[in-house]
Motif scaffolding. Structure first.
Motif, PDB file in Angstrom:
ATOM      1  N   VAL A   1       0.836  -1.203   0.000  1.00  0.00           N
ATOM      2  CA  VAL A   1       0.000   0.000   0.000  1.00  0.00           C
ATOM      3  C   VAL A   1       0.870   1.251   0.000  1.00  0.00           C
ATOM      4  CG1 VAL A   1      -1.827   1.237   1.190  1.00  0.00           C
ATOM      5  CG2 VAL A   1      -1.793  -1.259   1.241  1.00  0.00           C
ATOM      6  N   ILE A   2       1.966   1.184   0.750  1.00  0.00           N
ATOM      7  CA  ILE A   2       2.828   2.368   0.835  1.00  0.00           C
ATOM      8  C   ILE A   2       3.492   2.651  -0.520  1.00  0.00           C
ATOM      9  CG2 ILE A   2       4.924   3.284   1.941  1.00  0.00           C
ATOM     10  CD1 ILE A   2       3.867   1.845   4.541  1.00  0.00           C
ATOM     11  N   LYS A   3       3.850   1.590  -1.217  1.00  0.00           N
ATOM     12  CA  LYS A   3       4.396   1.794  -2.573  1.00  0.00           C
ATOM     13  C   LYS A   3       3.390   2.538  -3.439  1.00  0.00           C
ATOM     14  CE  LYS A   3       7.148  -2.309  -3.135  1.00  0.00           C
ATOM     15  NZ  LYS A   3       6.906  -3.679  -3.556  1.00  0.00           N
ATOM     16  N   TYR A   4       2.174   2.105  -3.345  1.00  0.00           N
ATOM     17  CA  TYR A   4       1.130   2.726  -4.157  1.00  0.00           C
ATOM     18  C   TYR A   4       0.894   4.170  -3.703  1.00  0.00           C
ATOM     19  CZ  TYR A   4      -3.384   3.487  -6.408  1.00  0.00           C
ATOM     20  OH  TYR A   4      -4.401   3.991  -7.157  1.00  0.00           O
ATOM     21  N   GLN A   5       0.965   4.362  -2.388  1.00  0.00           N
ATOM     22  CA  GLN A   5       0.794   5.704  -1.825  1.00  0.00           C
ATOM     23  C   GLN A   5       1.856   6.651  -2.396  1.00  0.00           C
ATOM     24  OE1 GLN A   5       1.840   5.972   2.301  1.00  0.00           O
ATOM     25  NE2 GLN A   5       0.096   7.295   2.801  1.00  0.00           N
TER      26      GLN A   5
ATOM     27  N   GLN B   1      -6.983  11.910  -7.219  1.00  0.00           N
ATOM     28  CA  GLN B   1      -5.788  11.274  -6.659  1.00  0.00           C
ATOM     29  C   GLN B   1      -5.661  11.597  -5.180  1.00  0.00           C
ATOM     30  OE1 GLN B   1      -6.114  12.545  -9.639  1.00  0.00           O
ATOM     31  NE2 GLN B   1      -4.367  12.181 -10.988  1.00  0.00           N
ATOM     32  N   LEU B   2      -5.975  12.875  -4.852  1.00  0.00           N
ATOM     33  CA  LEU B   2      -5.881  13.275  -3.443  1.00  0.00           C
ATOM     34  C   LEU B   2      -6.880  12.506  -2.585  1.00  0.00           C
ATOM     35  CD1 LEU B   2      -5.327  17.159  -3.389  1.00  0.00           C
ATOM     36  CD2 LEU B   2      -3.762  15.354  -2.640  1.00  0.00           C
ATOM     37  N   THR B   3      -8.083  12.321  -3.137  1.00  0.00           N
ATOM     38  CA  THR B   3      -9.104  11.572  -2.391  1.00  0.00           C
ATOM     39  C   THR B   3      -8.621  10.155  -2.112  1.00  0.00           C
ATOM     40  OG1 THR B   3     -10.744  12.825  -3.627  1.00  0.00           O
ATOM     41  CG2 THR B   3     -11.543  10.935  -2.349  1.00  0.00           C
ATOM     42  N   ILE B   4      -8.105   9.505  -3.166  1.00  0.00           N
ATOM     43  CA  ILE B   4      -7.609   8.133  -2.981  1.00  0.00           C
ATOM     44  C   ILE B   4      -6.467   8.129  -1.974  1.00  0.00           C
ATOM     45  CG2 ILE B   4      -6.596   6.104  -4.118  1.00  0.00           C
ATOM     46  CD1 ILE B   4      -7.824   7.111  -6.755  1.00  0.00           C
ATOM     47  N   LEU B   5      -5.572   9.086  -2.131  1.00  0.00           N
ATOM     48  CA  LEU B   5      -4.417   9.181  -1.249  1.00  0.00           C
ATOM     49  C   LEU B   5      -4.866   9.282   0.203  1.00  0.00           C
ATOM     50  CD1 LEU B   5      -1.355   9.320  -1.395  1.00  0.00           C
ATOM     51  CD2 LEU B   5      -1.525  11.796  -1.604  1.00  0.00           C
ATOM     52  N   LYS B   6      -5.881  10.092   0.431  1.00  0.00           N
ATOM     53  CA  LYS B   6      -6.380  10.298   1.784  1.00  0.00           C
ATOM     54  C   LYS B   6      -6.965   8.987   2.318  1.00  0.00           C
ATOM     55  CE  LYS B   6      -8.747  13.011   5.029  1.00  0.00           C
ATOM     56  NZ  LYS B   6      -8.944  11.835   5.832  1.00  0.00           N
TER      57      LYS B   6
ATOM     58  N   HIS C   1      -9.325  -3.229  -2.746  1.00  0.00           N
ATOM     59  CA  HIS C   1     -10.069  -2.610  -3.849  1.00  0.00           C
ATOM     60  C   HIS C   1      -9.437  -1.312  -4.329  1.00  0.00           C
ATOM     61  CE1 HIS C   1     -13.299  -5.411  -4.100  1.00  0.00           C
ATOM     62  NE2 HIS C   1     -13.724  -5.219  -2.871  1.00  0.00           N
ATOM     63  N   LEU C   2      -8.680  -0.647  -3.445  1.00  0.00           N
ATOM     64  CA  LEU C   2      -8.141   0.673  -3.786  1.00  0.00           C
ATOM     65  C   LEU C   2      -6.768   0.611  -4.455  1.00  0.00           C
ATOM     66  CD1 LEU C   2      -8.985   2.729  -0.559  1.00  0.00           C
ATOM     67  CD2 LEU C   2      -9.845   3.173  -2.872  1.00  0.00           C
ATOM     68  N   VAL C   3      -5.961  -0.362  -4.014  1.00  0.00           N
ATOM     69  CA  VAL C   3      -4.554  -0.372  -4.424  1.00  0.00           C
ATOM     70  C   VAL C   3      -4.379  -1.002  -5.819  1.00  0.00           C
ATOM     71  CG1 VAL C   3      -2.303  -1.387  -3.856  1.00  0.00           C
ATOM     72  CG2 VAL C   3      -3.724  -0.377  -2.062  1.00  0.00           C
ATOM     73  N   ASP C   4      -3.442  -0.464  -6.548  1.00  0.00           N
ATOM     74  CA  ASP C   4      -3.100  -0.998  -7.874  1.00  0.00           C
ATOM     75  C   ASP C   4      -2.891  -2.514  -7.781  1.00  0.00           C
ATOM     76  OD1 ASP C   4      -1.994  -1.736 -10.255  1.00  0.00           O
ATOM     77  OD2 ASP C   4      -0.512  -0.095 -10.313  1.00  0.00           O
ATOM     78  N   ASP C   5      -3.590  -3.237  -8.611  1.00  0.00           N
ATOM     79  CA  ASP C   5      -3.539  -4.702  -8.617  1.00  0.00           C
ATOM     80  C   ASP C   5      -2.099  -5.227  -8.709  1.00  0.00           C
ATOM     81  OD1 ASP C   5      -5.027  -7.205  -8.700  1.00  0.00           O
ATOM     82  OD2 ASP C   5      -4.279  -7.380 -10.750  1.00  0.00           O
ATOM     83  N   GLU C   6      -1.262  -4.503  -9.455  1.00  0.00           N
ATOM     84  CA  GLU C   6       0.126  -4.928  -9.650  1.00  0.00           C
ATOM     85  C   GLU C   6       0.896  -5.057  -8.339  1.00  0.00           C
ATOM     86  OE1 GLU C   6       2.036  -5.470 -12.465  1.00  0.00           O
ATOM     87  OE2 GLU C   6       0.166  -5.487 -13.638  1.00  0.00           O
TER      88      GLU C   6
END
Ligand code: ADP
Ligand code: MG
Length: 730
Positions: A622-626, A649-654, A711-716
């Motif tokens: 998750v932190i990588k994606y963050q 992006q900010l919303t997701i980041l939050k 559900h939020l984080v990039d599948d990769e």
């Protein structure tokens, strides 16, 4: 590449290379690795054979010299099959089976090497059993554990790879004779039932001299790809996924039930079925269950003791054969949240040595009364001892299943079907009125013809019942898929034996007062119906209304194992098990302790896994994606774009950042909670605390946030195989 992606890319290659195993004719291989009576006839002297069969039939002891002959016969047979080692096979309370392998090979005093297997080695062994749970029994009595031959279950040959081992089914007891396994108390319960049931049968038929309890289990299980399972440390270590978001396609469509079995799983099934046939396990049905990747198998029913051995053997065989197919079998009761759990329905009945199924409706008034007697006694037994039945199926994994997705609730009730419910109500209304001899309408009920038809209509309804009458047997459905059926069967047969014994005393008392036999029986049946009718339930066991209704009726709904287990050590339970010669007080206390310890260990392991996965798998991904989001936002900002360009992006980041903080702090709190709970010395208090302070307080909560992140984080970035991959890839 993460383990997850290498596993996924490996799958498609794998499935091409697998071909279905050779299709031998079942009759040609059935029982070929079993020392059946037919084989015994070939390999044993008349004396040995006779001693073995009387021992099987009447539980008679086999003396030493004959035991030597039998041992020699078994060895000769095993040798002809290329066997070099033997083992006492037993079922310790850990829930798996255990073996200690010895070679036939020994050195004589003069140094000659010979192969031998004598009566002593057949009858008794002393495995190094200090690591098996004894609940303090061995320590108390300062005694070691012994395995002792159970002649009623035939010896068999286990083939593992190229090795072949002769397995002798045994019980496992302490030096003082206390049971340390599942089989010893089961055999005692079956004997108690035999005696009590024969006595009652003799009211109807003097020719009955033996009653055996019968069991046909249905084993549910999941099968998933081995590489994917290996990328899920939670599955490997606890048998269950502690995290995992529901897939878009769940089981809503129910297209899996009786659907086509995927090629790879089919090959695996044929393979383990073949192995099972060789071991004499009479497997019969095979179909998909409702949940994706879930399957079931069931044998033709057998005498309970043999059926229990066959089920434990099968679980072993399935697990091993799956490896050959690069699959993993999940026997856990609830491997996937939100998807149906797995049970092990125990179909149970009783049969006489005159060939009558005591729970099959009769053809004549007399046999109808016999049916009604055993039928009503079963209901009464369950009513009086529902708490003990609940305890018998209590385990940490079954707690996840009971009352969730198509699994019976933790409330013990009996389903009998509309027709029989009406019969019972009819019989009941005669209470108080003197049952006169002319009034034989009830006895004349044409149960035999009506029941099978009526049962068909009811099959859907009774799926929701933990204990259902299905035409000629009761089906105990609350039993969990990974359980040893012996636990449930010991209880069912003991409570039945006890109830039948009381029934006989009640009937005899009325006969003494001058009632005719049939009338006395009818009166006691009436009394039992009145006393136990609150346990009968024909409605939807999954509904909320039932939970309210059950509460009104005063039926317990014990949702957690530590509390449900209390029923094992009540005065009522101690009296029940002791008077039936099944468990002594100290054996019950020991078992209670062992079950609590198992519970604690399982919850403890799950809690550790949740913490480890959160910190080592989830948060790093998750932190990588963050970071990626952050770089993106900063980049857009630096390029002079307005906030509207990176608002999402900010919303997701939050959101992502919030979940990270919550997970991290909750995992920390859970570890702290565990430390406190670990200091509790009383086992029961500790188990209850593990349930409330660790499991209930954190599991669902932490999982909620992890599953949101999935559900939020990039599948990769996600390292754990997802539900859709484990359940739908074929
Ligand atoms: P289901 O509809 O539940 O699949 P089945 O007819 O397939 O019902 O039976 C389920 C199990 O019940 C099988 O293992 C079968 O052998 C077993 N069974 C049938 N009759 C008896 C009996 N008299 N005692 C114990 N088990 C039985
Ligand atoms: Mg069934």
């Amino acid at each position: 590449m993460s383990l997850r992606f290498s596993a996924i890319s490996g799958i498609s290659k794998e499935s091409d290379t697998l071909s279905p195993s050779s299709g031998a004719k079942i009759t040609a291989i059935f029982g070929e690795n079993v020392f059946t009576l037919k084989t015994a006839r070939e390999y044993l002297s008349d004396e040995g054979y006779k001693s073995l069969t009387t021992s099987i039939r009447g539980g008679k002891k086999i003396d030493r010299t004959v035991a030597n002959q039998i041992a020699n016969g078994i060895r000769a047979w095993a040798k002809s099959k290329g066997v070099t080692h033997f083992t006492h096979w037993f079922q310790p309370l850990t829930g798996t089976t255990a073996e200690k392998h010895d070679s036939f090979f020994t050195i004589k005093s003069d140094g000659t090497a010979i192969e031998e297997f004598d009566g002593a080695a057949l009858i008794q062994q002393e495995p190094d059993a200090s690591s098996f749970p004894s609940g303090g029994l061995r320590a108390t009595f300062e005694a070691r554990g012994y395995t002792a031959w159970d002649p009623s279950s035939p010896a068999f040959i286990m083939e593992i790879g190229k090795g072949k081992t002769l397995c002798i089914p045994t019980i496992f007891v302490s030096y003082t004779g206390d049971s340390l396994d599942y089989k010893a108390p089961l055999l005692k319960a079956l004997e108690s039932l035999n005696k009590a049931a024969v006595d009652v049968c003799n009211y109807f038929d003097k020719n009955v001299t033996k009653v055996t309890a019968t069991l046909g289990w249905e084993q549910e299980y999941f099968v998933i790809d081995e590489a994917l399972a290996n990328a899920r440390p939670d599955l490997i270590q606890s048998g269950r996924t502690v995290y995992g978001a529901a897939p878009a396609k769940g089981q809503q469509l129910e297209d899996h039930y009786f659907g086509s079995i995927p090629e790879r799983v089919y090959a695996f099934m044929r393979d383990f079925e073949n192995e099972s046939y060789k071991l004499g396990i009479p497997l019969r049905t095979r179909h998909n269950e409702v949940a994706p990747a879930q399957f079931e198998c069931a044998p033709i029913f057998e005498e309970v003791n043999i059926a229990v051995d066959h089920n434990t053997l099968l679980m072993d065989v399935m697990t091993r054969v799956a490896k050959r197919h690069k699959l993993v079998v999940l026997l856990h009761e609830k491997p996937f949240a939100g998807i149906n759990g797995s049970g092990k329905h125990n179909n149970w009945s009783m049969a006489t040595d005159t060939g009558v199924n005591l729970l099959a409706p009769g053809k004549t008034p007399k046999t109808n009364l016999m049916f009604l007697t055993f039928f009503v006694n079963t209901i009464k037994a369950v009513h009086d001892h529902a708490d003990i039945m609940r305890a018998a199926i209590a385990s940490a994994p079954n707690d996840h299943r009971l009352g969730a997705n198509e699994a019976p609730p933790a409330i013990i009730s009996v389903f009998v079907g509309q027709y029989l419910a009406k019969v019972l109500a009819d019989v009941e209304t005669r209470v108080g009125t003197k049952f006169d001899e002319q009034d034989e309408a009830i006895l004349k009920l044409d149960l035999h013809r009506s029941i099978p038809e009526l049962m068909l209509d009811n099959t859907d309804r009774n799926r929701t019942s933990p204990f259902a009458f299905t035409g000629n047997k009761f089906e105990f459905r609350a039993v969990g898929s990974s359980a040893n059926c012996a636990n449930a069967m010991t209880v069912v047969n003991t409570i039945m034996a006890d109830t039948l014994r009381k029934f006989k005393a009640d009937v005899d008392a009325l006969i003494e007062k001058g009632d005719k036999k049939e009338i006395a029986i009818m009166h006691v049946i009436q009394k039992y119906i009145v006393e136990s009718k609150k346990v009968l339930f024909e409605g939807d066991g999954y509904s909320d209304e039932w939970h309210h209704e059950a509460e009104r009726r005063g039926l317990p709904n014990l949702k957690t194992t530590p509390i449900a287990l209390d029923a094992m050590i009540t005065d009522k339970a101690k009296k029940l098990f002791e008077s039936n010669g099944v468990y002594s007080h100290s054996e019950l206390e020991a078992r209670h302790e062992i079950e609590l310890e198992k519970y604690i260990k399982k919850v403890q392991i799950e809690a550790r896994i949740m913490g480890d996965l959160a910190i080592n798998h989830i948060l790093p991904a998750v932190i990588k994606y963050q970071n990626e989001l952050l770089n993106n936002v900063n980049g857009l900002k630096a390029a002079g774009l307005p906030e509207s360009a990176y608002k999402s992006q900010l919303t997701i980041l939050k959101e992502v950042s919030d979940h990270i903080q919550i997970i991290h702090s909750k995992v920390h709190d859970m570890v702290e909670a565990r430390k406190i709970v670990n200091n509790i010395t009383d086992t029961r208090t500790k188990a209850i605390a593990y349930e409330s302070q660790v499991k209930a307080a954190f599991f669902d909560d932490i999982r909620y946030h992890v599953d949101k992140l999935e559900h939020l984080v990039d599948d990769e970035y996600w390292t754990l195989p997802k539900y859709r991959e484990m359940l739908f890839l074929r």
